[in-house]
Design a protein around this motif. Structure first.
Motif, mmCIF file in Angstrom:
data_model
loop_
_atom_site.group_PDB
_atom_site.id
_atom_site.type_symbol
_atom_site.label_atom_id
_atom_site.label_comp_id
_atom_site.label_asym_id
_atom_site.label_seq_id
_atom_site.Cartn_x
_atom_site.Cartn_y
_atom_site.Cartn_z
ATOM 1 N N ASN A 37 -66.481 136.473 39.800
ATOM 2 C CA ASN A 37 -65.392 136.755 40.665
ATOM 3 C C ASN A 37 -65.443 137.482 41.925
ATOM 4 O O ASN A 37 -64.388 137.857 42.517
ATOM 5 C CB ASN A 37 -64.367 137.273 39.641
ATOM 6 C CG ASN A 37 -63.680 136.497 38.152
ATOM 7 O OD1 ASN A 37 -63.717 135.185 38.548
ATOM 8 N ND2 ASN A 37 -63.921 136.931 37.111
ATOM 9 N N ARG A 70 -70.294 131.199 38.085
ATOM 10 C CA ARG A 70 -69.207 130.703 37.360
ATOM 11 C C ARG A 70 -69.511 129.511 36.645
ATOM 12 O O ARG A 70 -68.767 129.395 35.673
ATOM 13 C CB ARG A 70 -68.344 130.027 38.727
ATOM 14 C CG ARG A 70 -67.744 130.926 39.581
ATOM 15 C CD ARG A 70 -67.019 130.585 40.804
ATOM 16 N NE ARG A 70 -65.836 129.746 40.531
ATOM 17 C CZ ARG A 70 -64.628 130.405 40.168
ATOM 18 N NH1 ARG A 70 -64.448 131.791 40.005
ATOM 19 N NH2 ARG A 70 -63.524 129.716 39.738
ATOM 20 N N GLN A 222 -56.666 127.743 33.006
ATOM 21 C CA GLN A 222 -55.761 128.448 34.373
ATOM 22 C C GLN A 222 -56.432 129.465 34.929
ATOM 23 O O GLN A 222 -57.092 130.257 34.241
ATOM 24 C CB GLN A 222 -54.227 128.791 34.085
ATOM 25 C CG GLN A 222 -53.381 127.790 33.337
ATOM 26 C CD GLN A 222 -53.167 126.479 34.502
ATOM 27 O OE1 GLN A 222 -52.903 126.802 35.484
ATOM 28 N NE2 GLN A 222 -53.569 125.347 33.909
ATOM 29 N N PRO A 223 -56.428 129.537 36.243
ATOM 30 C CA PRO A 223 -57.108 130.956 37.009
ATOM 31 C C PRO A 223 -56.479 132.140 36.434
ATOM 32 O O PRO A 223 -55.272 131.996 36.120
ATOM 33 C CB PRO A 223 -56.952 130.626 38.387
ATOM 34 C CG PRO A 223 -56.772 129.301 38.548
ATOM 35 C CD PRO A 223 -55.948 128.796 37.141
ATOM 36 N N PRO A 224 -57.270 133.326 36.306
ATOM 37 C CA PRO A 224 -58.772 133.565 36.839
ATOM 38 C C PRO A 224 -59.735 133.197 35.817
ATOM 39 O O PRO A 224 -60.756 133.096 36.105
ATOM 40 C CB PRO A 224 -58.621 134.885 36.685
ATOM 41 C CG PRO A 224 -57.734 135.488 35.942
ATOM 42 C CD PRO A 224 -56.462 134.441 35.873
ATOM 43 N N VAL A 226 -62.010 130.291 34.026
ATOM 44 C CA VAL A 226 -62.770 129.125 34.720
ATOM 45 C C VAL A 226 -63.548 128.354 33.599
ATOM 46 O O VAL A 226 -63.884 128.797 32.694
ATOM 47 C CB VAL A 226 -63.754 129.717 35.741
ATOM 48 C CG1 VAL A 226 -64.895 130.729 35.143
ATOM 49 C CG2 VAL A 226 -64.668 128.452 36.384
ATOM 50 N N GLN A 234 -61.204 122.217 41.350
ATOM 51 C CA GLN A 234 -61.045 123.153 42.272
ATOM 52 C C GLN A 234 -62.011 122.565 43.720
ATOM 53 O O GLN A 234 -61.605 122.726 44.891
ATOM 54 C CB GLN A 234 -61.501 124.672 42.136
ATOM 55 C CG GLN A 234 -60.456 125.114 41.221
ATOM 56 C CD GLN A 234 -60.711 126.578 40.640
ATOM 57 O OE1 GLN A 234 -61.919 126.940 40.689
ATOM 58 N NE2 GLN A 234 -59.692 127.220 40.342
#
Length: 298
Positions: A37, A70, A222-224, A226, A234
């Motif tokens: 992040n 990520r 859903q974000p945050p 991943v 995305q």
């Protein structure tokens, strides 16, 4: 089993890939820390191998975050959704299926009709409706995917246990006064387990693809947070300018599902006493041992 697995090279590679995936999902986030992040706009949109450092070997996204970091964190999220969903559906479906198949009668009728009702709705469409009504979260995704996959194990366990209920060893256990629950757990369950594990391996692929599809549609993770599917979603906006944002998570999904499918095919042969001998032969002899369609007809 280990010797047979080692002799089958595709299954060995698939097992190593899945083992590596589990290790990355368990240990990777602890080694990566907050790098997944960490935003650095000076490195935004860098292509693979364009930046120094192993964290940026797969490039960066539009906010300068490491794609590799990520991917590692997303592997844990994907497994935390797929594995519990498969385990819940496996336990619930197999227990109900063995209970209904062994006792037959109204128990079997009720269980099969409930399974038919659930199967009458497309599983992905049901998940979309449920997640649209309720808040999309990892817990809700696990519950709805587990619910939609229970009939698969229920029907499989019911068919196997109904056939085993008339076997001589089950009749002998019943004659010696064993209770129904003891017969199911000690005599029926060990025989049904290899088939259920094979189905569970294949269902792992479906659940992982379903979670990726839901995340791609925007009603999954859903974000945050991943996941691989969310990364593909995305990155689709930048396919022409930053192809690596969707390519690498999509490649991870393909590699994981193909590996699980190959390992499931090997496990089906390895756990079947009538087919296990094929894995002990060299590959050339194994191909010759497979009968041609003409030989089958004869």
């Amino acid at each position: 089993m280990w010797r047979m697995l080692w002799r089958d090279k595709p299954a060995t590679v698939a097992a190593l890939v899945l083992a590596l995936l589990v290790l990355v999902a368990v240990l990777g986030p602890m080694l990566i820390g907050d790098e997944a992040n960490a935003q650095d706009l000076t490195r935004a949109g860098r292509a693979p191998l364009e930046e120094d450092g192993w964290l940026y070997v797969l490039g960066t996204d539009e906010l300068g975050r490491s794609v590799l970091a990520r991917l590692v964190v997303a592997a844990r999220t994907t497994l935390l959704v797929a594995v519990p969903a498969v385990l819940i559906s496996l336990v619930v479906g197999s227990l109900i299926g063995m209970w209904a198949g062994y006792h037959r009668g109204w128990r079997e009728t009720v269980a099969m009709r409930v399974a038919d009702v659930i199967l009458s709705f497309p599983s992905l469409l049901m998940a979309v409706v449920v997640l649209y009504v309720f808040s999309p979260s990892a817990r809700n995704i696990v519950l709805v995917l587990a619910l939609t996959r229970i009939p698969i194990y229920l029907r499989t366990a019911r068919a196997e246990s109904a056939e085993l209920a008339s076997r001589l060893f089950v009749d002998a256990a019943r004659t010696f006064g064993a209770t129904s629950s003891a017969i199911i757990m000690r005599h029926v369950f060990p025989v049904v387990l290899p088939t259920l594990l094979t189905v569970a391996t294949l269902e792992f692929c479906f659940v992982m693809l379903a979670e990726s599809s839901l995340s791609f549609l925007g009603i999954g993770i859903q974000p945050p947070d991943v996941s691989w599917g969310l990364m593909v979603s995305q990155g689709r906006t930048y396919l022409q300018t930053a192809w690596w944002l969707s390519f690498f998570p999509g490649l991870a999904i393909v590699v994981a599902t193909v590996s699980a499918t190959v390992l499931a095919a090997w496990a089906r042969l390895a756990t079947d006493p009538a087919q296990r001998w094929r894995l002990t032969l060299p590959r050339r002899q194994r191909r010759r041992a497979v009968p041609t369609p003409t030989e089958v007809l004869q």
